[in-house]
Design a protein around this motif. Structure first.
Motif, PDB file in Angstrom:
ATOM      1  N   GLU A  51      71.253 221.315  -8.297  1.00  0.00           N
ATOM      2  CA  GLU A  51      72.433 221.728  -7.532  1.00  0.00           C
ATOM      3  C   GLU A  51      72.706 223.222  -7.627  1.00  0.00           C
ATOM      4  O   GLU A  51      73.494 223.748  -6.841  1.00  0.00           O
ATOM      5  CB  GLU A  51      73.653 220.930  -7.988  1.00  0.00           C
ATOM      6  CG  GLU A  51      73.621 219.490  -7.519  1.00  0.00           C
ATOM      7  CD  GLU A  51      74.833 218.682  -7.958  1.00  0.00           C
ATOM      8  OE1 GLU A  51      75.408 217.989  -7.103  1.00  0.00           O
ATOM      9  OE2 GLU A  51      75.183 218.752  -9.148  1.00  0.00           O
ATOM     10  N   ILE A  72      70.343 223.886  -4.524  1.00  0.00           N
ATOM     11  CA  ILE A  72      70.297 222.971  -3.391  1.00  0.00           C
ATOM     12  C   ILE A  72      71.676 222.371  -3.143  1.00  0.00           C
ATOM     13  O   ILE A  72      72.385 222.008  -4.085  1.00  0.00           O
ATOM     14  CB  ILE A  72      69.279 221.837  -3.660  1.00  0.00           C
ATOM     15  CG1 ILE A  72      67.841 222.366  -3.527  1.00  0.00           C
ATOM     16  CG2 ILE A  72      69.474 220.676  -2.724  1.00  0.00           C
ATOM     17  CD1 ILE A  72      66.785 221.358  -3.874  1.00  0.00           C
ATOM     18  N   PHE A  85      73.482 219.144  -1.616  1.00  0.00           N
ATOM     19  CA  PHE A  85      73.142 217.760  -1.325  1.00  0.00           C
ATOM     20  C   PHE A  85      74.171 217.099  -0.417  1.00  0.00           C
ATOM     21  O   PHE A  85      75.369 217.392  -0.494  1.00  0.00           O
ATOM     22  CB  PHE A  85      73.061 216.936  -2.619  1.00  0.00           C
ATOM     23  CG  PHE A  85      71.863 217.237  -3.470  1.00  0.00           C
ATOM     24  CD1 PHE A  85      70.626 216.688  -3.183  1.00  0.00           C
ATOM     25  CD2 PHE A  85      71.974 218.077  -4.567  1.00  0.00           C
ATOM     26  CE1 PHE A  85      69.518 216.957  -3.970  1.00  0.00           C
ATOM     27  CE2 PHE A  85      70.877 218.352  -5.364  1.00  0.00           C
ATOM     28  CZ  PHE A  85      69.646 217.789  -5.067  1.00  0.00           C
ATOM     29  N   ALA A  96      68.841 217.259   1.373  1.00  0.00           N
ATOM     30  CA  ALA A  96      69.093 218.514   0.678  1.00  0.00           C
ATOM     31  C   ALA A  96      68.700 219.701   1.533  1.00  0.00           C
ATOM     32  O   ALA A  96      67.714 219.657   2.273  1.00  0.00           O
ATOM     33  CB  ALA A  96      68.297 218.542  -0.628  1.00  0.00           C
TER      34      ALA A  96
END
Length: 237
Positions: free
Chosen positions: A87, A90, A92, A196
């Motif tokens: 995270e 990326i 999500f 993602a």
């Protein structure tokens, strides 16, 4: 009308480049013609259709390799498990599939529960960079994690090296059960699979988040699972 910033972030030059992880056969597999198929592929096609873009599928043999390729800008959307380490780079969506992580052990092993694996001297094969590798790296305190290049290779190493267990997705490990092995009844984690995009692509992230919810509501996720021989019960709530 789709916002131009969304199009630029997801499909520059009119091409949606989607990373497909073939290392998790619940999400993607090669069909009889050798082409990728599965719920991840179905979602990528549906997204390209909404964007009125062409689709380029970029295949990888492991989730860790998908994540590593982020820095090379070879994909604009991927299908990965939600993990705190990822995270940082990326963004999500909400999960579209929820699958279980468990252990494959020898048929004559004394092990009966996942908690028994976290003990001194235990050696567990894992696919390097997989969601369950990242999770076990945070939570296992005593056992040794033996990292293979892919999830499939982790099972091979478990067999060839006589390790105590192979960690992995329950549905995949079930296909590797033999007269010499068995699955434990309980699970060490639930793996939430999501779409993602690079964290800097905020407009794309918002669009993909909405897209996943629409696909779950209208049955696109369940169709993608069923069409590829998976259980519709795997759809995340």
């Amino acid at each position: 009308m789709i916002d131009s910033q969304v199009l630029q972030q997801l499909a520059p030059d009119g091409v949606l480049r989607a990373a497909i992880n073939l290392g998790n056969p619940v999400l993607a597999q090669r069909g009889a013609d050798g082409e990728p198929q599965g719920v991840s592929v179905a979602l990528a096609r549906a997204l390209a259709e909404e964007l009125d873009a062409s689709l380029e599928l970029i295949t990888f043999e492991a989730a860790g390799k998908v994540f590593a390729a982020l820095a090379e800008d070879v994909w604009r959307v991927a299908f990965l498990a939600i993990e705190p380490v990822r995270e940082q780079q990326i963004a999500f969506s909400a999960p579209y599939v929820a699958i279980k992580g468990t252990y494959l052990v020898a048929a004559d092993s004394a092990l009966t529960q996942v908690a028994q694996l976290d003990a001194p001297g235990m050696r567990i094969a894992v696919g390097q960079g997989a969601a369950y590798d990242l999770y076990l790296s945070r939570t296992v305190q005593h056992a040794e994690l033996v990292r293979a290049p892919t999830s499939a290779a982790a099972v091979d190493w478990f067999i060839e090296q006589g390790l105590d267990a192979a960690a992995g997705v329950r549905d995949f490990l079930q296909t590797r059960v033999s007269a010499q092995s068995r699955l434990l009844d309980d699970d060490f984690m639930t793996i939430h699979q999501a779409m993602a995009v690079p964290v800097a692509h905020t407009a794309a992230a918002a669009f993909v988040k909405s897209f996943v919810e629409r696909q779950k509501t209208k049955g696109g996720v369940k169709r993608g699972l069923l069409d590829s021989g998976q259980s519709a019960d795997l759809q995340a709530s």
